[in-house]
Motif scaffolding. Sequence first.
Motif, PDB file in Angstrom:
ATOM      1  N   ARG A  81      37.830  67.063   3.594  1.00 50.61           N
ATOM      2  CA  ARG A  81      39.156  65.919   3.412  1.00 50.61           C
ATOM      3  C   ARG A  81      39.068  66.045   5.337  1.00 50.61           C
ATOM      4  NH1 ARG A  81      42.845  68.882  -1.394  1.00 50.61           N
ATOM      5  NH2 ARG A  81      42.149  67.169  -2.752  1.00 50.61           N
ATOM      6  N   ARG A  82      39.053  67.049   5.511  1.00 48.35           N
ATOM      7  CA  ARG A  82      39.083  67.821   6.958  1.00 48.35           C
ATOM      8  C   ARG A  82      38.514  66.654   7.955  1.00 48.35           C
ATOM      9  NH1 ARG A  82      38.866  72.994   8.897  1.00 48.35           N
ATOM     10  NH2 ARG A  82      40.323  73.586   8.082  1.00 48.35           N
ATOM     11  N   ALA A  83      36.625  66.590   7.848  1.00 48.10           N
ATOM     12  CA  ALA A  83      35.729  65.792   7.455  1.00 48.10           C
ATOM     13  C   ALA A  83      35.908  64.509   8.083  1.00 48.10           C
ATOM     14  CB  ALA A  83      33.981  66.171   6.889  1.00 48.10           C
ATOM     15  N   LEU A  84      36.699  64.001   6.843  1.00 51.94           N
ATOM     16  CA  LEU A  84      36.186  62.566   5.808  1.00 51.94           C
ATOM     17  C   LEU A  84      38.322  61.899   7.279  1.00 51.94           C
ATOM     18  CD1 LEU A  84      36.680  59.722   4.900  1.00 51.94           C
ATOM     19  CD2 LEU A  84      37.993  60.701   2.915  1.00 51.94           C
ATOM     20  N   ARG A  85      39.319  62.679   7.277  1.00 46.71           N
ATOM     21  CA  ARG A  85      40.204  62.712   8.681  1.00 46.71           C
ATOM     22  C   ARG A  85      39.065  62.191   9.703  1.00 46.71           C
ATOM     23  NH1 ARG A  85      43.034  66.606   5.227  1.00 46.71           N
ATOM     24  NH2 ARG A  85      42.248  67.746   6.569  1.00 46.71           N
ATOM     25  N   CYS A  86      39.170  63.677  10.555  1.00 47.86           N
ATOM     26  CA  CYS A  86      38.387  63.365  12.140  1.00 47.86           C
ATOM     27  C   CYS A  86      37.582  62.100  11.809  1.00 47.86           C
ATOM     28  CB  CYS A  86      37.149  64.589  11.684  1.00 47.86           C
ATOM     29  SG  CYS A  86      38.581  65.744  11.720  1.00 47.86           S
ATOM     30  N   GLU A  87      36.258  61.483  10.712  1.00 47.89           N
ATOM     31  CA  GLU A  87      35.650  60.524  10.920  1.00 47.89           C
ATOM     32  C   GLU A  87      36.388  59.561  10.911  1.00 47.89           C
ATOM     33  OE1 GLU A  87      32.279  58.517  11.170  1.00 47.89           O
ATOM     34  OE2 GLU A  87      32.545  60.151  11.112  1.00 47.89           O
ATOM     35  N   ALA A  92      39.512  55.028  14.185  1.00 55.82           N
ATOM     36  CA  ALA A  92      40.647  54.053  14.081  1.00 55.82           C
ATOM     37  C   ALA A  92      40.538  54.184  16.061  1.00 55.82           C
ATOM     38  CB  ALA A  92      41.790  55.164  14.005  1.00 55.82           C
ATOM     39  N   ARG A  93      39.792  54.988  16.837  1.00 58.76           N
ATOM     40  CA  ARG A  93      40.567  54.816  17.865  1.00 58.76           C
ATOM     41  C   ARG A  93      39.062  54.156  18.975  1.00 58.76           C
ATOM     42  NH1 ARG A  93      39.879  60.892  19.254  1.00 58.76           N
ATOM     43  NH2 ARG A  93      42.158  61.775  18.755  1.00 58.76           N
ATOM     44  N   GLU A  94      37.903  53.033  17.815  1.00 58.61           N
ATOM     45  CA  GLU A  94      36.990  52.392  18.527  1.00 58.61           C
ATOM     46  C   GLU A  94      37.447  51.442  18.652  1.00 58.61           C
ATOM     47  OE1 GLU A  94      34.134  52.837  16.350  1.00 58.61           O
ATOM     48  OE2 GLU A  94      33.154  54.514  17.081  1.00 58.61           O
ATOM     49  N   ASP A  95      37.388  50.526  19.720  1.00 57.85           N
ATOM     50  CA  ASP A  95      37.957  48.975  19.049  1.00 57.85           C
ATOM     51  C   ASP A  95      36.354  48.750  18.406  1.00 57.85           C
ATOM     52  OD1 ASP A  95      36.153  49.376  20.893  1.00 57.85           O
ATOM     53  OD2 ASP A  95      36.138  47.999  22.505  1.00 57.85           O
ATOM     54  N   ASP A  96      36.693  47.345  18.415  1.00 59.53           N
ATOM     55  CA  ASP A  96      36.046  46.089  17.519  1.00 59.53           C
ATOM     56  C   ASP A  96      34.516  45.971  17.899  1.00 59.53           C
ATOM     57  OD1 ASP A  96      37.856  45.732  15.385  1.00 59.53           O
ATOM     58  OD2 ASP A  96      38.571  43.691  16.556  1.00 59.53           O
ATOM     59  N   GLU A  97      34.583  46.358  19.426  1.00 57.77           N
ATOM     60  CA  GLU A  97      32.913  45.494  19.794  1.00 57.77           C
ATOM     61  C   GLU A  97      32.360  47.078  19.952  1.00 57.77           C
ATOM     62  OE1 GLU A  97      30.608  45.088  24.454  1.00 57.77           O
ATOM     63  OE2 GLU A  97      32.802  44.507  23.803  1.00 57.77           O
ATOM     64  N   THR A  98      32.584  48.114  19.964  1.00 61.84           N
ATOM     65  CA  THR A  98      31.872  49.599  19.789  1.00 61.84           C
ATOM     66  C   THR A  98      31.659  50.556  18.328  1.00 61.84           C
ATOM     67  OG1 THR A  98      33.063  50.620  21.195  1.00 61.84           O
ATOM     68  CG2 THR A  98      32.338  52.280  20.021  1.00 61.84           C
TER      69      THR A  98
END
Length: 125
Positions: A81-87, A92-98
């Motif tokens: 669960r922790r790994a899934l939350r981090c991923e 969520a922090r990435e923009d669409d292009e990245t």
Amino acid sequence: ARHLEPAPDVLRRRLTRRLDAEMFEKCPSEREYRHLARMIVANLRRNTMLAAGYAMGRVPPQWLVLSDAQALAPRLRQLQRRALRCESLKEAREDDETAETRRKMWSAAKGQDLAPPPESEDILP
């Protein structure tokens, strides 16, 4: 009480009585009590470290009753669960292009969307 086998018989009975009292205090209705009892027993069955800690007196009955299902889960499930939350947070922090570039990189790494191999040429007439 079956999941408390490492504990001496006297301690096992005492822990069972205390857990029963805590559960009844939190859930006085029979339906809620049965649901909580099943949840705790299932988590003690799945999480052997939790059962051993409770049997040795390191985990208090109040904690078992008041904690949520995530806290009672086995260690591997908590780490997943922790790994899934981090991923998910990274995505969520990435923009669409990245994000699109990352998807293309993973697709190339997995070998998807590759051209078919060339047909072998017959060198003999």
